[in-house]
Design a protein around this motif. Structure first.
Motif, PDB file in Angstrom:
ATOM      1  N   LYS A  83     -69.519 -35.004  81.408  1.00 30.26           N
ATOM      2  CA  LYS A  83     -70.179 -34.405  80.217  1.00 30.26           C
ATOM      3  C   LYS A  83     -69.855 -33.003  80.677  1.00 30.26           C
ATOM      4  O   LYS A  83     -70.106 -31.760  80.019  1.00 30.26           O
ATOM      5  CB  LYS A  83     -72.025 -34.532  80.766  1.00 30.26           C
ATOM      6  N   ALA A  84     -70.053 -32.658  81.989  1.00 28.28           N
ATOM      7  CA  ALA A  84     -69.986 -31.008  82.392  1.00 28.28           C
ATOM      8  C   ALA A  84     -68.638 -30.949  81.364  1.00 28.28           C
ATOM      9  O   ALA A  84     -68.769 -29.980  80.853  1.00 28.28           O
ATOM     10  CB  ALA A  84     -70.397 -30.627  83.280  1.00 28.28           C
TER      11      ALA A  84
ATOM     12  N   THR B 101     -66.360 -38.625  78.177  1.00 34.41           N
ATOM     13  CA  THR B 101     -67.089 -37.908  78.107  1.00 34.41           C
ATOM     14  C   THR B 101     -67.791 -38.880  79.319  1.00 34.41           C
ATOM     15  O   THR B 101     -69.129 -37.955  79.617  1.00 34.41           O
ATOM     16  CB  THR B 101     -67.672 -37.703  76.908  1.00 34.41           C
ATOM     17  N   LEU B 102     -68.816 -39.987  79.348  1.00 32.69           N
ATOM     18  CA  LEU B 102     -69.038 -41.068  80.107  1.00 32.69           C
ATOM     19  C   LEU B 102     -68.849 -41.484  81.564  1.00 32.69           C
ATOM     20  O   LEU B 102     -69.305 -42.105  82.628  1.00 32.69           O
ATOM     21  CB  LEU B 102     -69.456 -42.137  79.563  1.00 32.69           C
TER      22      LEU B 102
ATOM     23  N   TYR C 167     -66.001 -28.604  90.043  1.00 35.23           N
ATOM     24  CA  TYR C 167     -67.611 -27.556  89.661  1.00 35.23           C
ATOM     25  C   TYR C 167     -67.278 -26.401  89.597  1.00 35.23           C
ATOM     26  O   TYR C 167     -68.078 -25.577  89.856  1.00 35.23           O
ATOM     27  CB  TYR C 167     -68.682 -28.745  89.986  1.00 35.23           C
ATOM     28  N   ALA C 168     -66.768 -25.885  91.216  1.00 30.88           N
ATOM     29  CA  ALA C 168     -66.841 -25.314  92.088  1.00 30.88           C
ATOM     30  C   ALA C 168     -66.269 -24.235  90.508  1.00 30.88           C
ATOM     31  O   ALA C 168     -66.081 -22.726  91.115  1.00 30.88           O
ATOM     32  CB  ALA C 168     -65.424 -25.375  92.955  1.00 30.88           C
TER      33      ALA C 168
ATOM     34  N   SER D  25     -72.594 -19.992  80.490  1.00 31.95           N
ATOM     35  CA  SER D  25     -73.417 -20.786  79.658  1.00 31.95           C
ATOM     36  C   SER D  25     -72.996 -22.157  80.278  1.00 31.95           C
ATOM     37  O   SER D  25     -73.611 -22.712  80.433  1.00 31.95           O
ATOM     38  CB  SER D  25     -72.577 -20.706  77.683  1.00 31.95           C
ATOM     39  N   VAL D  26     -72.463 -22.663  80.642  1.00 34.95           N
ATOM     40  CA  VAL D  26     -72.284 -24.002  81.083  1.00 34.95           C
ATOM     41  C   VAL D  26     -73.378 -24.309  82.809  1.00 34.95           C
ATOM     42  O   VAL D  26     -74.430 -25.447  83.190  1.00 34.95           O
ATOM     43  CB  VAL D  26     -70.995 -24.865  81.843  1.00 34.95           C
ATOM     44  N   THR D  27     -73.838 -23.039  83.333  1.00 35.78           N
ATOM     45  CA  THR D  27     -73.881 -23.267  84.247  1.00 35.78           C
ATOM     46  C   THR D  27     -75.986 -23.322  84.049  1.00 35.78           C
ATOM     47  O   THR D  27     -76.732 -23.806  84.927  1.00 35.78           O
ATOM     48  CB  THR D  27     -74.094 -21.311  85.219  1.00 35.78           C
ATOM     49  N   GLU D  28     -75.874 -21.980  82.884  1.00 30.92           N
ATOM     50  CA  GLU D  28     -77.138 -21.723  81.805  1.00 30.92           C
ATOM     51  C   GLU D  28     -77.432 -23.455  81.962  1.00 30.92           C
ATOM     52  O   GLU D  28     -79.269 -23.880  82.108  1.00 30.92           O
ATOM     53  CB  GLU D  28     -76.982 -21.092  81.025  1.00 30.92           C
ATOM     54  N   VAL D  29     -77.076 -23.794  80.964  1.00 29.53           N
ATOM     55  CA  VAL D  29     -77.056 -25.470  80.907  1.00 29.53           C
ATOM     56  C   VAL D  29     -77.512 -26.055  81.999  1.00 29.53           C
ATOM     57  O   VAL D  29     -78.586 -27.203  81.539  1.00 29.53           O
ATOM     58  CB  VAL D  29     -76.163 -26.184  79.731  1.00 29.53           C
ATOM     59  N   LEU D  30     -76.306 -26.430  82.745  1.00 31.65           N
ATOM     60  CA  LEU D  30     -76.981 -27.348  84.415  1.00 31.65           C
ATOM     61  C   LEU D  30     -77.765 -26.742  85.253  1.00 31.65           C
ATOM     62  O   LEU D  30     -78.423 -27.920  85.678  1.00 31.65           O
ATOM     63  CB  LEU D  30     -75.420 -27.254  85.065  1.00 31.65           C
TER      64      LEU D  30
END
Length: 654
Positions: free
Chosen positions: A395-396, A502-503, A517-518, A564-569
């Protein structure tokens, strides 16, 4: 027979009269390269290569011949004196051939009718060793046989090469060369490897009794093996000491003291290979990666030869402190050999560089019951498995693509509890999409209805993300995932455009997910995972390899999107499914759980590390993690937040 005497006498002249064979010419170059410490394969002596962690601690040693070439200054004068005493006491006073020895050998030939044998000088023995080594380096079986044949032709070649050695090298260089080529038994070639194998010390630090023992072994390494035949080895050692005393290189008192010394051998001989080292899974993966490094040769065979015989020092990216933390974190939650059949693995990557800092799993390396050589953290071609479905960690990538297309964390998405039917029209930008029979629903207890992107991510709401994927386009999400290195572990090929993308239906490796993810931690820079910091040969660094655009770090996301991705995660860890990963400082990440709970994940990162933790059933079917006891704890069901998230927290905090 008479010819043997005549050849020997003629070859005592200072000017050679017979042209060297090709093998002998190569052997002379090999000798010169050994003396200078220069040269390249195959005209260099095979030496063992060493793999170390980032701090220089040894992970493994590899060799075709266990050898470490040392100059004269790196070999004890006691060993040199002992070898001269027992093998060639007139070494420094004669040329390539010792006339006395040749006449003695020729007389024996006449009496017994054999080919020219005996009376060889150390220079001749060195010549014979060199020609055999050249044949072995070239993989030439016929030449190996010729180099050891007991016939006149081989002897003439050896004698002529010996003269060339005397003309081109000093006596000390010849002696050092011989001491670097001669076989001492127990797999040890040369003085340094022998000193380490028998006494666990360097060749320059040998005591007199140890030097005499090694010198005595050379003639009959099997019969004089001090491990198997200690009495014979002791007798032979004392004979060498007597010869040294007779030659005046030691005193009677020194000889007597050395004779009384008990033989104290190393408790074990050196083992080679990753299996003998402290981190076999990482080591094996790194060694496989080296097989593609262009610095080591143009072909796989050339690279393998360089690795096993090139005398390389290979410094890897493995950080011992992080590795210990990773191993402890994994086994604290899923102990080695846990009867549940559940297994766990983690890969840790440095954002921005791709350096693999740690790689651990809860198994013992090897074959047989309770052991495996399969590395659960890497792809199948690198010694791993076919991978494990990634679940909601994918999902990321949908999140990142949505933010890249201009959505914000507060964008509202409709998340129905279930949907009777999805159609191809619900998914844009990918062409025809087969949705027949696909009915994604939310997990029991999940929220539904309109919700913002942050909430949908924190609580991992499936239908919200399926709808989001439909809005941004499966193709766009898939392209972004591939840009950050995501690929199936079994094939390494492209991902498929399927509505369940996405799943996370694709089996991937933890290393792949940690590297992906890095990218978020590194302000949008993706760096392919690497195991190697540096390679040196003879103390000189090899140049960095030329990388293609596909292997260099590259900007794949705008830094603002990555932030922004980091903010959500971050909200996943603070308020969502990953709260058990919260170490009390900035961590962002995502949980993942597959159907039947056979694979669970937590992929997360701080500013200086990214890690993917997998906990699950390595077979994919035998041990669904429902109503299960792991590490003496009962779990009704295991998801990404149950075991994988706490493993990450332990890893991040140490």
């Amino acid at each position: 027979m008479l010819g043997a005497v005549l050849v020997g006498l003629v070859l005592t002249r200072p000017v050679p009269f017979i042209a060297l064979s090709t093998q002998a010419r190569d052997a002379l170059v090999l000798a010169e390269n050994t003396a200078s410490g220069q040269g390249s394969w195959p005209l260099v002596l095979p030496q063992r290569s060493v793999l170390t962690n980032a701090r220089g601690n040894r992970l493994a040693t590899m060799w075709t011949q266990n050898r470490v070439v040392r100059p004269s200054a790196g070999i004890s004068p006691k060993l040199s004196a002992a070898l001269i005493a027992v093998e060639d006491s007139r070494f420094y006073s004669h040329g390539a051939v010792d006339p006395r020895g040749v006449v003695r050998a020729g007389w024996t030939d006449l009496l017994h009718g054999s080919a020219a044998q005996g009376g060889s000088t150390l220079t001749q023995e060195y010549a014979k060793n060199l020609m055999l080594q050249v044949a072995m380096n070239n993989g030439d079986v016929a030449a190996q046989g010729a180099a050891t044949a007991k016939d006149l032709g081989r002897k003439v070649d050896e004698l002529e090469l010996a003269q060339q050695l005397e003309a081109h090298l000093s006596k000390d260089q010849i002696l050092a060369g011989y001491l670097n080529t001669v076989y001492f038994g127990h797999g040890a070639y040369g003085a340094q490897a022998a000193a380490q194998a028998y006494f666990a010390r360097s060749a320059e630090n040998l005591s007199l009794d140890q030097a005499a023992l090694l010198a005595g072994i050379v003639q009959q390494p099997t019969a004089m093996d001090p491990y198997a035949h200690p009495q014979a080895a002791t007798t032979r050692r004392n004979e060498v000491l007597d010869l040294m005393l007779r030659n005046g290189v030691i005193t009677a008192a020194q000889a007597a003291t050395a004779r009384r010394a008990p033989i104290r051998l190393a408790t074990s001989t050196p083992d080679q290979g990753c299996a003998a080292g402290p981190e076999p899974y990482f080591c094996d993966w790194a060694w496989r990666r080296l097989a593609s490094d262009p610095r080591l040769g143009p072909t796989p065979d050339a690279r393998s030869g360089m690795l096993a015989a090139g005398g390389l020092t290979i410094t890897t990216t493995l950080e011992p402190t992080m590795q210990n933390r990773a191993r402890t974190a994994v086994t604290a939650k899923v102990p080695t050999g846990d009867p549940s059949g559940v297994r766990a693995a983690v890969a840790v990557v440095q954002p921005g560089t791709g350096h693999v800092l740690a790689m651990a799993q809860d198994t013992r390396y090897g074959f047989g019951a309770g052991r495996t050589t399969m590395n659960y953290a890497v792809d199948q071609t690198d010694g791993g498995s076919q991978g494990f479905p990634a679940g909601s960690t994918f999902k990321a990538f949908t999140l990142a693509e949505a933010l890249r297309q201009g959505m914000s964390p507060s964008t509202v998405i409709d998340a129905p509890a279930s949907r009777a039917r999805w159609s191809a029209q619900d998914f844009t930008g990918c062409g025809p999409v087969d949705v027949r029979g696909w009915r994604p629903t939310n997990a029991p207890g999940d929220p539904w209805g309109p919700m913002d992107l942050t909430t949908a991510t924190a609580l991992s709401v499936d239908t919200a993300y399926v709808a989001l994927e439909g809005r941004v386009g499966i193709c766009a999400v898939r392209r972004l995932a591939e840009q950050v290195g995501v690929h199936p572990a079994a094939t390494g090929q492209h991902l498929a455009d399927v509505p369940s993308f996405t799943l996370g239906p694709f089996p991937v490796s933890p290393l792949t997910m940690a590297s992906a993810y890095a990218t978020f931690a590194a302000d949008g820079i993706y760096a392919p995972p690497t195991a190697i910091l540096a390679i040196s040969h003879g103390g000189q660094p090899l140049p960095a390899p030329h990388h293609s655009a596909a292997t260099n770090p590259r900007q794949v996301l705008d830094p603002s999107v990555a932030h922004s991705v980091t903010e959500v995660l971050r909200q996943v860890v603070l308020h969502g499914t990953g709260t058990r990963a919260d170490p009390g400082f900035l961590v962002a990440g995502k949980t993942g759980t597959t159907d039947a709970n056979t694979a669970t994940w937590f992929d997360g990162y701080t500013h200086d590390l990214a890690a993917a933790v997998w906990v699950g059933d390595p077979t994919g079917t035998t041990h669904p993690m429902q109503n299960i006891v792991v590490n003496n704890h009962y779990y009704r069901h295991v998801d990404g937040g149950t075991l994988a998230a706490p493993i990450f927290r332990h890893l991040a905090t140490g």
